[in-house]
Design an enzyme around this catalytic site. Sequence first.
Site, mmCIF file in Angstrom:
data_model
loop_
_atom_site.group_PDB
_atom_site.id
_atom_site.type_symbol
_atom_site.label_atom_id
_atom_site.label_comp_id
_atom_site.label_asym_id
_atom_site.label_seq_id
_atom_site.Cartn_x
_atom_site.Cartn_y
_atom_site.Cartn_z
ATOM 1 N N THR A 123 3.325 1.350 7.072
ATOM 2 C CA THR A 123 1.994 1.122 7.641
ATOM 3 C C THR A 123 1.042 0.822 6.513
ATOM 4 O O THR A 123 0.327 1.689 6.051
ATOM 5 C CB THR A 123 1.507 2.360 8.407
ATOM 6 O OG1 THR A 123 1.656 3.483 7.542
ATOM 7 C CG2 THR A 123 2.291 2.568 9.673
ATOM 8 N N THR A 177 8.364 1.828 0.475
ATOM 9 C CA THR A 177 8.534 1.816 -0.989
ATOM 10 C C THR A 177 9.923 2.229 -1.455
ATOM 11 O O THR A 177 10.327 1.859 -2.546
ATOM 12 C CB THR A 177 7.505 2.745 -1.662
ATOM 13 O OG1 THR A 177 7.612 4.044 -1.088
ATOM 14 C CG2 THR A 177 6.107 2.209 -1.477
ATOM 15 N N ASP A 178 10.678 2.971 -0.649
ATOM 16 C CA ASP A 178 11.944 3.511 -1.149
ATOM 17 C C ASP A 178 12.879 2.432 -1.683
ATOM 18 O O ASP A 178 13.460 2.582 -2.757
ATOM 19 C CB ASP A 178 12.666 4.308 -0.048
ATOM 20 C CG ASP A 178 12.126 5.722 0.070
ATOM 21 O OD1 ASP A 178 11.059 5.989 -0.530
ATOM 22 O OD2 ASP A 178 12.759 6.542 0.753
ATOM 23 N N LYS A 212 11.191 2.074 -8.695
ATOM 24 C CA LYS A 212 10.379 3.219 -8.273
ATOM 25 C C LYS A 212 10.790 4.414 -9.118
ATOM 26 O O LYS A 212 11.925 4.873 -9.035
ATOM 27 C CB LYS A 212 10.617 3.510 -6.785
ATOM 28 C CG LYS A 212 9.707 4.592 -6.223
ATOM 29 C CD LYS A 212 9.917 4.806 -4.720
ATOM 30 C CE LYS A 212 8.905 5.814 -4.185
ATOM 31 N NZ LYS A 212 9.074 6.062 -2.743
#
Lengths: 643, 454
Positions: B113, B189-190, B268
């Site tokens: 989102t 983001t993972d 990340k």
Amino acid sequence: MASSLDYGELGLKVGLEIHQQLNTKRKLFCESPTMLTDEEGGVFERRLRPTQSELGEIDVAAFFEWRRGRVYVYQAPRNTSCLVEADEEPPHEISREAVLISLAVAKALHSRPVDEVHVMRKIVIDGSNTTGFQRTAIVAMGGYVDVGDKRIGIQTICVEEDAARKIEEHGGRVTYRLDRLGIPLIEIATAPDISSPEEAEHVAFRIGQLLRLTGRVKRGLGTIRQDLNVSIRGGAKTEIKGVQRLDLIAKVVEYEALRQKRLLEIRDELRGRGVSEDDVKLNIVDLTEALKNTGSRVLRRALSRGGRILGLRLPGFAGLLGREVQPGRRLGTELADYARFWGGVGGLFHSDELPGYGITGEEVEAVRRILECGENDAFIIVADREDKAREALEAVVARAKWALRGVPPETRAANPDGTTRYMRPQPGAARMYPETDIPPLEITGEMLREAEKLAPEPPEAKLKRFVEQHGLSRDLAQQILMDLRLDLYEKLADKYGDRVPPTIIASTIVSTIKQLRGEGTPVENLADEHIEQTIALIAEGQAAKEAIPEILEYLARNPQATAREAAEKLGLSRLTRGQAEKIVEEIIGQNKRIVEERGMRAMGLIMGRVMARVRGRIDGKTVAEIVRQKLREALEEEHRNHT
Amino acid sequence: MGDPLHGYTGILRERLASKGLSIGDRVRVSRRGAVYEGILMPRHALTGRQIIVVKLDNGYNVGIRVDENTIIEKIPWRGGKHRRGVLSAEIVMHPPKPDPSKPQVSVISTGGTIASRVEYETGAVKPALSSRDLLAVVPEIGSMARIDAEILYSILSEDMTPKHWEGIVDAVARSFEKGSVGVVVTHGTDTMGYTAAALSFAFRSLPGPVVLVGSQRSSDRPSSDAAFNLMASVLAAVKAPFGEVVVVMHGETGDTYALAHRGTKVRKMHTSRRDAFQSINDRPLAAIWPYEGRLEILSRNYRVRGDLSVENGFDDKVALIKTYPGISPEIIDVLVDKGYHGIVVEATGLGHTPGRLVEPIRRAVEEGIPVVITSQCLFGRTNLNVYINGRRLLEAGVIPGSDMLPETAYAKLSWILRRTRDLGEVRRMMLENMAGEINPHHDLGLYPRWDHGF
């Protein structure tokens, strides 16, 4: 002027919201300790943006903060804040300790715990919370507290996070320190059962005292804070935020009751003049041309920045804008508050204060002509960038229309003198939603049993115990019960009561400190450790109880010193009997002739001179014993010499 | 939320259903003398406790235990008692009108989102789906570009597969064909780093930047990094001179600048911080100050905007495995026996596996399965010539991955294996620097300075 108000007749209703910091091991949603620090730590800056509801609605105060493009600068001390306060890590589970203390308070207030605690997000977008919301949860509902013979209802008991500490603000940048953010607060909201200003203060005191009786709350400036909800019959509920001093509560209530009464009088007068809401129109007229040569510095400055001077007529308002509603605050001030909040302008001029501020009588007449003001009409002038000035005047018109309805429901902020100023409209639904990062906490029977142990002893029981077990006089017991340092007294009485009479501990806390303050000693520098060290010194026989005032005075002036150092510096360390004997011998030697002349009758004089040197370092009884003995010895020796 | 009693199970659910109750109804719950009135809320906690959640009129939710002492009633809504102040406490944000003179930027949503609204009653987060919604939530992007929004997927990034990469490649290609000067892809983001690497190989040449963007604080909170990152992404899509796949996220914890990281070099590196994404073994391509509308190139070594050239397709029978002290040689055997097409090994140090893995790896290579060696150290380059097990692996036929991230090597091998299964050709392509995935030059400054407390 206000003391003549008849609150019964006015139908005054007051509810309190008391916020008190809890003294827990960790913060409400992370492992950081609950203390403040001088360390700045790392610095970073953020902005906040209002979240929108499904219909695109956003909280208006949040919207303004965002539109102003405010930048929030955060100082993150390493020891007292972590990634959670920096909003760089999701919150941990709620502090069980904080919930237990709240349950204990709930018990004392006869309030009913909920079965599962749900943490909510309450939007607060002034930067004081890095997340843009305050986490808050209801722990218990209902209950009451008896104050005198009156029963005051309790509505809710919540736990919530304290906000970050504001350090400074200038030029659209606000600096906060993260040490205070996340310290648990308990919030107790009473029903609007309070009916006079004095009663409001009593109830606040009583609840504050009850919280202190748990021994699990913080004390000191800023650790307790009251919000007030005030209304009178025919008026409206006004929420007043951030009253930090207990002794200001009665004044704030009194001034708010007065304000609502005056606003209702103004309404009646407007109606009497035949003015209706529809008469107040948004007919904005550009007055820039008419006032282009004005001598008013405020107007000239706005013009030099490319602004415009806009004005409008308020029909039938003549004389009412200058009408005082609180000391020093007029209806015109209320309109100006709206102009500032909604338009972001610096302020406004109204016709009741003109001519003045560099605006001449001729200019006033010119404006009245242009705005077609009749004798009963007032006008408003705003000078700023045109869009801002327009928004300001729109808000002025909306507020002026409400003058015909009476008192607008508002959130107001307390001024240091007890008056209040407009802060924002009362928040609507777009302000509170569930904190989905924190699982709900079930209140189990085990938790309730644990809380039971923390429940504060009722003041009556405590009083009885202090008198019967500690041996305090009833009067002293009562004083210590009212004292902010009650928890310290109990701790010291427990720890040192077998060696130092509790009466001495209690009077040190309630009388000695007060007396020192009266003498101009900066007693605010005295920390609990100072007092404890001093009592410990007495307990260990290192100083006499007579030395307490001097040691504390020294410590107040030299807060970095310890009580032991103070006693040494002041020469108040306890004398051994041997040391005292030497001093007595020395003084008898110096007064040989008098001793020879008067014999044992010299006792009083010698005693006086000795005490002048040893007072506070050894008790008087021992001194008298030594003096008597040494005098006798001296006389016997003299007798031998003569024979 | 389709389920009218979301989160309620067992007897409690039956009890609520028998009263004809559903989420959003007004209820009165009485238990041992206490009475709670409010709106029946869904249960999000997966605990199965017999507790119902009610939103009280003061906005708070509370949980009330339901047992034989609890009485639940459905009650009618109270009529408009809601009292408004002088000027309402809420205002409505209107989206800015699209400006046809601005360059077009496509925003393709794949999940998460990045822009959303909150249903305050339930706390449910509703993603902003249309261009109009997006502009209403982040109006700033309307002054940078004409936004063309598209919903491609609504999935969590951990559920993303190579099939989804292919879908994203197609959608991005379509957007450029529609005339967009740059394309923004919103992504959880993972696994955003994996997708960024995959896209980097599929686009052999690009007319503009393909910007992957996500948020580390969800957009249902005022402190969300989503709007800032989205603004920076749209700015990069319009202004950046490169035709590359990049990840744009916060450059530091504060809301000051964002960084555009090359898709093949980004990883990340933190579970929750805003600046979790960092370039490894390379420097970011650009820094972006969204509030100042400024973009500064940090690395001159980029592919310029060119024509659109796409080679789509990823092999989904590629494994990425990590060696560890207790690893059993069977693991390699299983992959070979199961018919895997390629294996990327996250080896230790300079690129070593336990000696016992050498023979199974030799067997894999002999059966035509390429084995690529990368390092769990992430920082630095593999070198299999230094120690004996490295030399044995080389002799067994592994392909050294140089300074490629394991995830990038995995995406690259997946892409190559759809072009060729010829081991020699695979080796040649793996060793070739195709999308900036290999940085031959490491200076001392490329390794971060950690905080040592002094």
